[in-house]
Design an enzyme around this catalytic site. Structure first.
Site, mmCIF file in Angstrom:
data_model
loop_
_atom_site.group_PDB
_atom_site.id
_atom_site.type_symbol
_atom_site.label_atom_id
_atom_site.label_comp_id
_atom_site.label_asym_id
_atom_site.label_seq_id
_atom_site.Cartn_x
_atom_site.Cartn_y
_atom_site.Cartn_z
ATOM 1 N N HIS A 9 0.841 -1.208 0.000
ATOM 2 C CA HIS A 9 0.000 0.000 0.000
ATOM 3 C C HIS A 9 0.875 1.257 0.000
ATOM 4 C CE1 HIS A 9 -3.835 -2.039 0.744
ATOM 5 N NE2 HIS A 9 -3.168 -2.835 1.560
ATOM 6 N N ASP A 25 7.540 5.912 9.923
ATOM 7 C CA ASP A 25 6.840 5.261 11.024
ATOM 8 C C ASP A 25 5.586 6.093 11.304
ATOM 9 O OD1 ASP A 25 6.789 3.011 12.732
ATOM 10 O OD2 ASP A 25 7.291 4.262 14.440
HETATM 11 P P1 IMP Z 1 3.648 1.740 10.293
HETATM 12 O O1 IMP Z 1 4.620 2.008 11.354
HETATM 13 O O2 IMP Z 1 3.546 2.824 9.310
HETATM 14 O O3 IMP Z 1 3.837 0.427 9.609
HETATM 15 O O4 IMP Z 1 2.217 1.689 10.945
HETATM 16 C C1 IMP Z 1 1.974 1.356 12.292
HETATM 17 C C2 IMP Z 1 0.526 0.966 12.456
HETATM 18 O O5 IMP Z 1 -0.331 2.011 12.024
HETATM 19 C C3 IMP Z 1 0.105 -0.286 11.671
HETATM 20 O O6 IMP Z 1 -0.775 -1.006 12.493
HETATM 21 C C4 IMP Z 1 -0.611 0.236 10.488
HETATM 22 O O7 IMP Z 1 -1.608 -0.650 10.075
HETATM 23 C C5 IMP Z 1 -1.194 1.539 11.004
HETATM 24 N N1 IMP Z 1 -1.222 2.511 9.915
HETATM 25 C C6 IMP Z 1 -0.172 3.102 9.314
HETATM 26 N N2 IMP Z 1 -0.580 3.910 8.326
HETATM 27 C C7 IMP Z 1 -1.927 3.805 8.296
HETATM 28 C C8 IMP Z 1 -2.925 4.386 7.458
HETATM 29 O O8 IMP Z 1 -2.672 5.150 6.527
HETATM 30 N N3 IMP Z 1 -4.191 4.049 7.751
HETATM 31 C C9 IMP Z 1 -4.539 3.198 8.751
HETATM 32 N N4 IMP Z 1 -3.643 2.614 9.541
HETATM 33 C C10 IMP Z 1 -2.337 2.915 9.309
#
Ligand code: IMP
Length: 199
Positions: free
Chosen positions: A13, A70
């Site tokens: 994504h 992050d």
């Molecule tokens: P990450 O560190 O960007 O991988 O995200 C940390 C957490 O936030 C994960 O559980 C992702 O599913 C959630 N997350 C990150 N970006 C989004 C978004 O754009 N929409 C919804 N959930 C997100």
């Protein structure tokens, strides 16, 4: 000729999102593209710290200029939780459905539903580390709605919309999202003629 830069992720994504808006100058490589299958530790207690760890890891071990992101969902009524622990809110090995279910349970009967997504991107290019932040304000809905996107999208209703992120096209989400905004700042910086990334 396009220059290579690594985005320290295998999240399809996120890669689709950024490749769509990266333009002609940059060829965005994933971790898989550079043969990195490491389980990069995310041990910091801030978004910035984790983004820096991931970017530094790739630069030190693989030699590529790169950026890493992050993201956290900060809910006011929960004192900013799940925040930096958003991916592991329901515990290790749990998926987005479990994370959302726990969040909705913890928000049962709570009137103040204000929340925000925050993304921090750490870029290492030309020997420097630079940070870019994006944020979107909204509320946590009382039940999931929509099938697009990922993560907490079905229960996040941005202030600038009538529907959750999971009901939007990726273009509509990118235009107002935390990561869209952080990415726009990153690409604006990378577009400067003086910035070049090298292996
Ligand atoms: P990450 O560190 O960007 O991988 O995200 C940390 C957490 O936030 C994960 O559980 C992702 O599913 C959630 N997350 C990150 N970006 C989004 C978004 O754009 N929409 C919804 N959930 C997100």
């Amino acid at each position: 000729m396009k220059q290579n830069i690594v985005f320290a992720t295998n999240n399809k994504h996120k890669l689709d999102e950024i490749r769509k808006i990266a333009g002609n100058k940059w060829n965005i490589l994933s971790l898989e593209d550079i043969g990195c299958h490491d389980d990069i530790p995310e041990t910091a207690d801030t978004l910035q710290g984790n983004a820096e760890i991931k970017a530094r890891w790739i630069k030190d071990k693989y030699g590529y200029d790169c950026f890493a992101d992050d993201t956290g969902l900060m809910v006011d009524a929960l004192g900013g939780a799940p925040g930096v622990y958003s991916a592991r809110y329901a515990g290790p090995g749990h998926d987005s459905q479990a994370n959302m279910a726990l969040l909705l349970k913890n928000m049962e009967g709570v009137a103040n539903r204000k929340a925000r997504f925050v993304t921090v991107i750490a870029l290492i290019a030309g020997g420097d580390m630079k940070l870019f932040e994006g944020c979107v304000e909204g509320v946590i809905t009382s039940e999931p709605s929509g099938n697009e996107g990922f993560g907490y999208d079905p229960i996040f209703l941005p202030d600038e919309s009538d529907v959750t992120f999971a009901c939007m096209t990726s273009d509509a989400k990118n235009a107002i999202s935390h990561r869209g905004r952080a990415t726009a700042k990153l690409l604006h910086y990378l577009d400067k003629p003086t910035v070049s990334a090298t292996e």
